[in-house]
Design a protein around this motif. Structure first.
Motif, PDB file in Angstrom:
ATOM      1  N   THR A   1       0.849  -1.193   0.000  1.00  0.00           N
ATOM      2  CA  THR A   1       0.000   0.000   0.000  1.00  0.00           C
ATOM      3  C   THR A   1       0.881   1.237   0.000  1.00  0.00           C
ATOM      4  OG1 THR A   1      -1.739  -1.139   1.234  1.00  0.00           O
ATOM      5  CG2 THR A   1      -1.824   1.271   1.201  1.00  0.00           C
ATOM      6  N   PHE A   2       0.595   2.145  -0.922  1.00  0.00           N
ATOM      7  CA  PHE A   2       1.302   3.431  -0.954  1.00  0.00           C
ATOM      8  C   PHE A   2       0.450   4.464  -0.214  1.00  0.00           C
ATOM      9  CE2 PHE A   2       2.487   7.519  -2.763  1.00  0.00           C
ATOM     10  CZ  PHE A   2       3.868   7.451  -2.693  1.00  0.00           C
TER      11      PHE A   2
ATOM     12  N   TRP B   1       5.844   3.532   1.314  1.00  0.00           N
ATOM     13  CA  TRP B   1       5.317   2.175   1.259  1.00  0.00           C
ATOM     14  C   TRP B   1       6.312   1.242   1.932  1.00  0.00           C
ATOM     15  CZ3 TRP B   1       8.216   4.165  -2.616  1.00  0.00           C
ATOM     16  CH2 TRP B   1       9.180   3.372  -3.208  1.00  0.00           C
TER      17      TRP B   1
END
Length: 327
Positions: free
Chosen positions: A87-88, A98
């Motif tokens: 997930t960024f 991330w």
């Protein structure tokens, strides 16, 4: 556009030289300041580049995988394979991060504008979705192959098995050769990664030393600031003390000033009186001079008359003397 093309070309050559990934192609390129989480505190960010560097998404055609790669000179500072679980996260208007469990770190990127951050985040989501689809498709192929293998094992006759034994052995040998080549390549990659890991360790050691020097500099600046603050307080207190003393002297000075003003006014009055007297004396002197001149004239006239009288008296005396002699 020409500069971007040249930059991508240089970037590609550098990647092929450092990582040996000639089959990978850049699909998105941007520039950002690269950071990694401090491995000790897991809280502070440690800069991985001294300035903004090129950060690119790469697609590996043979492996059907995506990576984020960044090279600063000859040093690889980001080599992160994108997985569907990543997930960024945007932590500010120009910063995102991330976590990469394989690299056992957290990467951070600082952009020059919010627009660049948004584009990078959108591309991260696209690549993440593509990685998920690739994973699902790979699992489907494995399940289909497994099911087909099981069905062939159950339904095939001994003759069929015997007839297919030759091609199967050939296929196994081919696969075995491929595995050997892959193993050799993997060993070469392991050596490269060991070298890069050593380089990263040395870089981390240099960064740690630089951070310690920076901390020492910060402490020195703190001490200097404290000394300057104390000196400022001392000067301010001294100035306040001087102002208080001056404020105590001011009434006395004002009183003395009033006294001097009165003396000055009195002196001016005396001076005026003296000037009036001087003018009066001048007038008297002029009158006296005039009277003296008038008296001189009168005295001269009187002397002339007196001389005449004396002459007459002498003549009269001689006359008397002559008369006396005759008698």
């Amino acid at each position: 556009m020409v500069l971007e093309a040249v930059e991508v070309s240089v970037w590609k050559s550098s990647m092929e030289k450092n990582l040996g990934t000639s089959k990978e192609q850049p699909i998105f390129t941007t520039r950002a300041h690269v950071f990694q989480i401090d491995p000790n505190t897991k809280k502070n960010w440690v800069p991985a580049s001294k300035q903004a560097v090129t950060v690119s998404y790469f697609y590996d055609v043979t492996r059907n995988s995506y990576r984020i790669i960044s090279v600063d000179g000859a040093k690889v500072i980001i080599n992160s394979t994108i997985t569907p679980n990543m997930t960024f996260t945007k932590t500010s208007q120009k910063f995102g991060q991330w976590a990469d469990s394989r690299a056992n770190t957290v990467f951070g990127l600082g952009f020059s504008s919010e627009q660049q951050l948004t584009k990078f985040a959108e591309k991260f989501q696209e690549v993440k979705e593509a990685a998920r689809l690739a994973r699902d498709k790979s699992q489907e192929k494995i399940e289909t192959s497994s099911n087909h293998s099981q069905a062939s094992s159950i339904n095939g006759t001994d003759d069929e098995k015997a007839s297919s034994a030759g091609p199967a052995n050939t296929h196994l040998k081919s696969e075995n050769n491929k595995l050997k080549i892959a193993l050799t390549q993997s060993a070469a990659n392991v050596k490269k990664w060991e070298i890069e890991l050593q380089t990263l360790r040395e870089s981390n050691a240099r960064l740690t030393t630089a951070l310690q020097d920076s901390s020492a500099s910060v402490e020195q600046w703190k001490r200097q600031f404290s000394l300057c603050h104390d000196e400022n307080d001392r000067l301010r207190n001294k100035e306040l003390t001087d102002l208080r003393k001056q404020s105590e002297i001011i009434p006395q000075l004002m009183s003395e000033c009033e006294y001097v003003s009165e003396k000055l006014e009195a002196a001016e009055r005396d001076n005026q009186n003296l000037e009036d007297k001087v003018r009066s004396l001048k007038t008297d002197m002029e009158e006296s001079k005039y009277r003296q001149r008038h008296l001189k004239v009168e005295l001269k006239s009187f002397l002339e008359v007196l001389d005449g009288k004396i002459d007459d008296l002498h003549n009269f005396r001689r006359g008397l003397s002559k008369l006396g002699a005759d008698n």
